[in-house]
Structures are given as structure tokens and as C-alpha cells.
Scaffold this motif. Structure first.
Motif, PDB file in Angstrom:
ATOM      1  N   CYS A  39      84.503  55.545   8.243  1.00 44.19           N
ATOM      2  CA  CYS A  39      83.055  55.710   8.236  1.00 44.19           C
ATOM      3  C   CYS A  39      82.407  54.625   7.374  1.00 44.19           C
ATOM      4  CB  CYS A  39      82.694  57.095   7.712  1.00 44.19           C
ATOM      5  SG  CYS A  39      80.917  57.415   7.607  1.00 44.19           S
ATOM      6  N   CYS A  40      82.946  54.409   6.182  1.00 44.94           N
ATOM      7  CA  CYS A  40      82.385  53.407   5.270  1.00 44.94           C
ATOM      8  C   CYS A  40      82.527  51.989   5.843  1.00 44.94           C
ATOM      9  CB  CYS A  40      83.065  53.490   3.912  1.00 44.94           C
ATOM     10  SG  CYS A  40      82.726  55.021   2.996  1.00 44.94           S
ATOM     11  N   GLU A  41      83.671  51.711   6.449  1.00 44.65           N
ATOM     12  CA  GLU A  41      83.874  50.385   7.038  1.00 44.65           C
ATOM     13  C   GLU A  41      82.929  50.153   8.210  1.00 44.65           C
ATOM     14  OE1 GLU A  41      88.052  50.254   7.928  1.00 44.65           O
ATOM     15  OE2 GLU A  41      88.518  49.285   6.011  1.00 44.65           O
ATOM     16  N   ALA A  42      82.698  51.188   9.014  1.00 41.86           N
ATOM     17  CA  ALA A  42      81.805  51.061  10.164  1.00 41.86           C
ATOM     18  C   ALA A  42      80.372  50.775   9.727  1.00 41.86           C
ATOM     19  CB  ALA A  42      81.852  52.335  11.008  1.00 41.86           C
ATOM     20  N   LEU A  43      80.040  51.192   8.510  1.00 42.41           N
ATOM     21  CA  LEU A  43      78.700  50.954   7.984  1.00 42.41           C
ATOM     22  C   LEU A  43      78.575  49.577   7.332  1.00 42.41           C
ATOM     23  CD1 LEU A  43      77.957  54.472   6.456  1.00 42.41           C
ATOM     24  CD2 LEU A  43      77.081  53.516   8.590  1.00 42.41           C
ATOM     25  N   GLY A  44      79.698  48.871   7.235  1.00 43.93           N
ATOM     26  CA  GLY A  44      79.653  47.512   6.736  1.00 43.93           C
ATOM     27  C   GLY A  44      80.165  47.280   5.334  1.00 43.93           C
TER      28      GLY A  44
END
Length: 244
Positions: A67-72
Motif C-alpha cells: 500500500c505504501c509503495e503504491a502511494l509512492g
């Protein structure tokens, strides 16, 4: 004659709550796949380090990490593998963890956000006290930093994976109670079946601390939809002292 008011004793969650933890965690996992990810705020790319709970490793945190990676965000593991509790001298143990945080901050030339689940949140909080100039914020998920050990249902598990019982004397208890000198968010659930929710509450007088209640299990916190929304919102907040 007035009777003295006595605060109710904090006890470990009921065995009934503990028993349904796996079932509730599965429901939360399913709910994660149904949540609207498009509504989450995009990140600014700053580094984030995630610390697992007792008897867990990075695999348990894949949903939160994804989730955190998908948000950048640039997301990192704590690099210690399976969490069996502190090894050896606690100050030396924390120093080694802090060295990793310092390395990530240096690599990105930016402050690091620390997210810790349960026992991992204890590490995140203590590292933030040691390396506050390098830490942007701390977010804990079901972290019992006010616990002396008897208010949880994991004493047997700690002994199993660590080989000894958790020891929290008066000095250490006072140390763990102290809130880090950085923005700190404690996410907790009153229906937590593993730790007493009362042991996860920051002092109400803490200027940069915030308690946020969610509905869910302890095991499911790393993928609970409410938790993911809260984490996304906290990570997206502007760095203290920096204006956009």
C-alpha cells in the motif's frame, strides 16, 4: 464521607476475543481488497521503515508495504528477519536498529517515517528518541507501550521464540511510556484480542501525539482498511517545520 476513586485494573483481553482473532483478521484481509485505493492521498516519496510484531517478519507486512509503495513511498524492511524480541543488551540492540534508520535517511537525504506493528512499534518509538533529527514521524499499530507484560496474551509466545519471559522493570517501564519527540500516532482497537487497548494510549498532554481508534483485530492491523487509510493520511502530512 467521600470514597476514594480507584482506577480499574488493566487486564489482558478475554480468551474469547483472542480465540476469534484469526477469523476476524481474514475478514479484514478480504475488506482490504474491496477498499477504494484511488481515494488514498499520494505520497511525496520520502522513506518509510516498517517493523514487524513479535513472531513475525516482513511477510506479515506485505499488504501494508504494498500500500505504501503504491502511494509512492520508498519502503524498507527493518532488516532483522523474524522478530523474537530484543537480543542481548537492549541499548545495543536499539543502537543497531538506529544505525539502519540512519543509513536510510542518509541515502535519501530525507527524514524517515517509522511504522511499527505491536512489539515493532516499541522499537520504532525508541529509535525515534535516539534519532529524532532523522525521524519524520512514528506510527504504531496496536503497540502496548504502557504494558508491564501481564496486560497481553503473548507472554507464552515471547517465551517460546525468545527463550525467556519479557522483563519490564520500573526503569524500563518509565522509559517506554515516554512519547518520542516527533509527531506520533498510536492506532489501537478496543476489540484487540492480544493486547489491552488501554496500554496503547498516548498521554493526553502530548502536543505531537494522537490516539486513533479503529475497529478490528490485532492480527489484522497491517491490512485493516481503516488502518491503511489512517497510515496513508499520516504519511501524506507535511513534514513538521517544512512548508510546501
Amino acid at each position: 464521607m467521600n470514597k476514594m476513586m480507584v482506577a480499574p485494573q488493566v487486564v489482558a483481553p478475554s480468551l474469547a476475543l483472542l480465540g476469534v482473532e484469526p477469523f476476524r483478521a481474514v475478514i479484514e484481509y478480504a475488506g482490504m481488497h474491496l477498499m477504494d485505493r484511488e481515494a488514498l492521498p499520494e505520497g511525496d516519496g520520502h522513506p518509510v521503515i516498517i517493523f514487524p510484531g513479535l513472531a513475525a517478519d516482513k511477510r506479515s507486512l506485505v499488504p501494508l508495504r504494498n500500500c505504501c509503495e503504491a502511494l509512492g513511498y520508498a519502503v524498507y524492511d527493518w532488516e532483522q528477519g523474524f522478530n523474537t524480541g530484543p537480543k542481548g543488551d537492549i541499548d545495543e540492540w536499539l543502537h543497531n536498529l538506529a544505525t539502519h534508520v540512519r543509513g536510510v535517511a542518509t541515502l535519501h537525504n530525507r527524514k524517515v517515517s517509522l511504522i511499527g506493528w505491536s512489539l515493532g512499534g516499541i522499537y520504532a518509538r525508541e529509535i525515534a528518541k535516539l534519532q529524532s533529527p532523522l525521524v519524520r514521524q512514528v506510527i504504531t499499530l496496536g503497540t502496548p507501550f504502557l504494558s508491564r507484560g501481564s496486560e497481553t496474551n503473548v507472554g507464552w509466545l515471547y517465551r517460546l521464540v525468545n527463550g525467556s519471559a519479557p522483563l519490564v522493570d520500573d526503569k524500563l517501564a518509565a522509559r517506554l511510556r515516554e512519547t518520542p519527540p516527533v509527531p506520533t500516532t498510536s492506532i489501537y482497537s478496543r476489540t484487540d484480542g492480544v493486547v489491552a487497548w488501554e496500554t496503547c494510549l498516548l498521554d493526553g498532554d502530548c502536543d505531537e501525539g494522537e490516539n486513533v481508534e479503529v475497529e478490528g483485530s490485532h492480527m489484522g492491523l497491517p491490512w485493516n482498511p481503516q488502518v491503511l487509510r489512517i497510515v496513508a493520511g499520516r504519511l501524506a502530512r507535511s513534514e513538521v517545520g517544512v512548508t510546501s
